[in-house]
Design a protein around this motif. Structure first.
Motif, PDB file in Angstrom:
ATOM      1  N   ALA A 195       1.427  -1.248   0.025  1.00 25.13           N
ATOM      2  CA  ALA A 195      -0.245  -0.516   0.029  1.00 25.13           C
ATOM      3  C   ALA A 195       0.629   1.691  -0.138  1.00 25.13           C
ATOM      4  O   ALA A 195       2.036   1.329   0.570  1.00 25.13           O
ATOM      5  CB  ALA A 195      -0.568  -0.206   0.886  1.00 25.13           C
ATOM      6  N   ARG A 196       0.303   2.531  -0.973  1.00 22.69           N
ATOM      7  CA  ARG A 196       1.280   3.051  -1.161  1.00 22.69           C
ATOM      8  C   ARG A 196       0.835   4.352  -0.376  1.00 22.69           C
ATOM      9  O   ARG A 196      -0.757   4.580  -0.771  1.00 22.69           O
ATOM     10  CB  ARG A 196       1.679   3.350  -1.755  1.00 22.69           C
ATOM     11  CG  ARG A 196       1.887   2.668  -2.964  1.00 22.69           C
ATOM     12  CD  ARG A 196       2.728   3.193  -4.214  1.00 22.69           C
ATOM     13  NE  ARG A 196       3.831   4.501  -4.383  1.00 22.69           N
ATOM     14  CZ  ARG A 196       4.295   4.468  -5.618  1.00 22.69           C
ATOM     15  NH1 ARG A 196       3.809   5.080  -6.686  1.00 22.69           N
ATOM     16  NH2 ARG A 196       4.694   5.807  -5.410  1.00 22.69           N
ATOM     17  N   LYS A 197       0.834   5.410   0.629  1.00 20.56           N
ATOM     18  CA  LYS A 197       0.266   6.414   1.415  1.00 20.56           C
ATOM     19  C   LYS A 197       0.385   7.868   1.365  1.00 20.56           C
ATOM     20  O   LYS A 197       1.353   7.772   1.024  1.00 20.56           O
ATOM     21  CB  LYS A 197       0.105   6.245   2.504  1.00 20.56           C
ATOM     22  CG  LYS A 197      -0.306   4.616   3.446  1.00 20.56           C
ATOM     23  CD  LYS A 197       0.092   4.217   4.530  1.00 20.56           C
ATOM     24  CE  LYS A 197      -0.459   3.218   5.388  1.00 20.56           C
ATOM     25  NZ  LYS A 197      -0.197   2.510   6.996  1.00 20.56           N
ATOM     26  N   GLY A 251      -1.385  10.081   5.151  1.00 20.09           N
ATOM     27  CA  GLY A 251      -1.155   8.377   5.786  1.00 20.09           C
ATOM     28  C   GLY A 251      -2.416   8.216   5.239  1.00 20.09           C
ATOM     29  O   GLY A 251      -2.588   6.786   5.141  1.00 20.09           O
ATOM     30  N   GLU A 252      -3.287   8.480   3.808  1.00 22.92           N
ATOM     31  CA  GLU A 252      -4.204   7.288   3.273  1.00 22.92           C
ATOM     32  C   GLU A 252      -3.882   7.189   2.464  1.00 22.92           C
ATOM     33  O   GLU A 252      -2.692   7.502   1.541  1.00 22.92           O
ATOM     34  CB  GLU A 252      -4.877   9.098   3.213  1.00 22.92           C
ATOM     35  CG  GLU A 252      -5.789   9.453   4.353  1.00 22.92           C
ATOM     36  CD  GLU A 252      -6.516  11.332   3.670  1.00 22.92           C
ATOM     37  OE1 GLU A 252      -5.349  11.441   2.128  1.00 22.92           O
ATOM     38  OE2 GLU A 252      -7.129  11.563   4.081  1.00 22.92           O
ATOM     39  N   VAL A 253      -3.720   6.122   2.276  1.00 26.89           N
ATOM     40  CA  VAL A 253      -3.764   4.730   1.053  1.00 26.89           C
ATOM     41  C   VAL A 253      -4.326   6.083  -0.065  1.00 26.89           C
ATOM     42  O   VAL A 253      -5.137   5.907  -0.473  1.00 26.89           O
ATOM     43  CB  VAL A 253      -4.556   3.125   1.388  1.00 26.89           C
ATOM     44  CG1 VAL A 253      -3.792   2.582   0.128  1.00 26.89           C
ATOM     45  CG2 VAL A 253      -3.972   2.874   3.087  1.00 26.89           C
ATOM     46  N   THR A 254      -3.497   5.785  -1.237  1.00 26.76           N
ATOM     47  CA  THR A 254      -3.483   6.541  -2.344  1.00 26.76           C
ATOM     48  C   THR A 254      -3.574   5.834  -3.384  1.00 26.76           C
ATOM     49  O   THR A 254      -3.847   5.374  -4.709  1.00 26.76           O
ATOM     50  CB  THR A 254      -3.082   7.608  -2.782  1.00 26.76           C
ATOM     51  OG1 THR A 254      -1.100   6.815  -2.557  1.00 26.76           O
ATOM     52  CG2 THR A 254      -2.977   8.666  -1.549  1.00 26.76           C
ATOM     53  N   SER A 255      -2.712   4.317  -3.929  1.00 32.49           N
ATOM     54  CA  SER A 255      -2.803   3.417  -4.784  1.00 32.49           C
ATOM     55  C   SER A 255      -1.673   1.725  -4.337  1.00 32.49           C
ATOM     56  O   SER A 255      -1.667   1.556  -3.041  1.00 32.49           O
ATOM     57  CB  SER A 255      -2.223   3.230  -5.574  1.00 32.49           C
ATOM     58  OG  SER A 255      -0.446   4.093  -5.516  1.00 32.49           O
TER      59      SER A 255
END
Length: 425
Positions: free
Chosen positions: A6-8, A12-16
């Motif tokens: 997971a990319r944040k 701290g939000e998962v974007t991709s």
């Protein structure tokens, strides 16, 4: 095995989600990755990579997905297999170059096009090739090391991109010329490539040193051989492979007032990577150059210190006659650079490499008004364009003399012209 990450963002939000693996599944395989908006798609793609033996799934083009309905091509026409046959069957090239082509394909072409059908106008079209070139433009590669030993990471240079694109283009040309033809045209011909002079100032790898900086750096070497090597390299502008192949037999008329140096051999590598002494690869590289008295003195000191025979190498490793490995000298060079900076002999922002002595040699010549044609012949460049592309921007350093001449003519004063001797090889 492929894995999903997971990319944040900074919040701290998962974007991709990114799928990562090593090509072929080996430790030495090139790092590969593909990015997805949702975790489900990433998991499906991960399974496809695992099923394909840690390769890109057949028919998948990086950043675009499956671009054709069919997911498999005849094995003989998969680009990976076809390109290997083309390179293996090429004639008139050195084995070392053949191996380099395979390595470039593995690193930069197969990850995108390896499983594509060389015949497909969907897999290979102007759009897919342009998207691939754009990825290369955004790729950062290791370009040597900093003086502290850390890797120097820089964007892939326009010249490197052109070379890799040219390799792909040459293979697709083979498909066009095949009997019967496998393709009607080569889509690489539609690509607008980055210009070699498009690289910004931050991308410039060349570090020009002043004569004072060279002298200061030289004083920071602890081995006498290294100090003399700096003298000879800066004084001749030779490539490292040419410099470390020098022997007393390369000197011409050392007792005259016009001593010269014959450059007729250089260290090369065979298909297995072993070094051997061979001829420089181009006709212009095989040259004879004048040397100054300081260079001659340095070479004579080296010959006397080691009691060298005519074919004995001036610059060696620990054992007599052993090739001086670049990495060995480069380590000592970096230590000297750190000392020079600590002593205030070299600016903190400069991180020169041994090859920059060749560039600095040119800078000294051009700054003194010597023409590019003379520099070309001295350096052994095959084309004046190479010399101009690399060093043409230094010509403004000679603008002061030019402005004096122009101003004198505009003022009606006859300018003082410098005599020009006929250049001899």
């Amino acid at each position: 095995m492929a894995s999903v990450h997971a990319r944040k963002n900074r919040a701290g939000e998962v974007t991709s989600y990114q799928v990562k693996w090593r090509d072929g599944g080996s430790r030495t395989g090139a790092n590969q990755s593909e990015t997805f908006d949702d975790e489900t798609s990433a998991e499906v793609f991960k399974d496809a990579v695992n099923e394909a033996g840690q390769h890109w799934p057949p028919g998948w083009v990086k950043g675009r997905g499956y671009i054709a309905a069919e997911t498999a091509a005849d094995d003989a026409y998969r680009f990976r297999a076809y390109a290997r046959r083309v390179i293996d069957n090429r004639t008139g090239i050195e084995e070392r170059y053949r191996g380099a082509c395979h390595k470039e394909l593995e690193s930069w072409v197969y990850p995108t096009f390896g499983e594509c059908d060389v015949r497909s106008t969907e897999h290979f079209c102007g759009e897919t090739v342009k998207a691939w070139v754009r990825q290369l433009e955004q790729t950062r590669v290791r370009r040597g090391r900093m003086p502290d030993g850390s890797p120097k990471m820089k964007p892939m240079s326009p010249k490197t991109i052109r070379n890799i694109h040219g390799l792909l283009s040459s293979i697709l040309n083979e498909a066009v010329r095949s009997e019967p033809p496998l393709r009607a045209r080569n889509p690489c011909e539609l690509t607008r490539l980055p210009r070699i002079d498009d690289a910004g100032e931050d991308d410039e790898d060349i570090e020009f040193l002043t004569p004072q900086e060279v002298h200061g750096l030289r004083s920071c070497f602890t081995l006498r051989q290294d100090q003399l090597m700096v003298d000879v390299k800066y004084g001749t502008g030779l490539r490292y492979s040419e410099l470390t192949a020098l022997a007393p037999m390369c000197l011409i008329e050392p007792g005259s007032n016009k001593p010269r140096l014959r450059v007729r051999r250089a260290w090369k590598r065979d298909a297995q990577g072993a070094y051997y002494l061979g001829t420089p690869k181009t006709k212009k590289s095989r040259r004879t150059i004048r040397i100054s008295s300081s260079v001659l003195t340095a070479l004579e000191e080296l010959q006397q210190a080691e009691q060298l025979a005519d074919d004995g190498l001036y610059f060696t490793g620990q054992e007599p006659g052993q090739r001086l490995h670049y990495s060995t000298f480069h380590d000592r060079w970096n230590r000297a650079v750190r000392r020079a900076k600590a002593r205030g002999l070299l600016p903190a922002h400069k991180n020169p490499t041994p090859h920059d002595l060749r560039h600095s040699h040119v800078s000294a010549l051009i700054s003194a008004g010597h023409p590019l044609t003379y520099v070309q012949r001295r350096l052994g460049h095959e084309s004046i364009k190479t010399t101009s592309d690399l060093y043409g921007h230094l010509l403004p350093e000679a603008d002061d003399d030019a402005m004096v001449t122009i101003e004198a003519t505009l003022s009606g004063v006859r300018p003082q012209l410098r005599s020009v001797d006929r250049l001899t090889g």
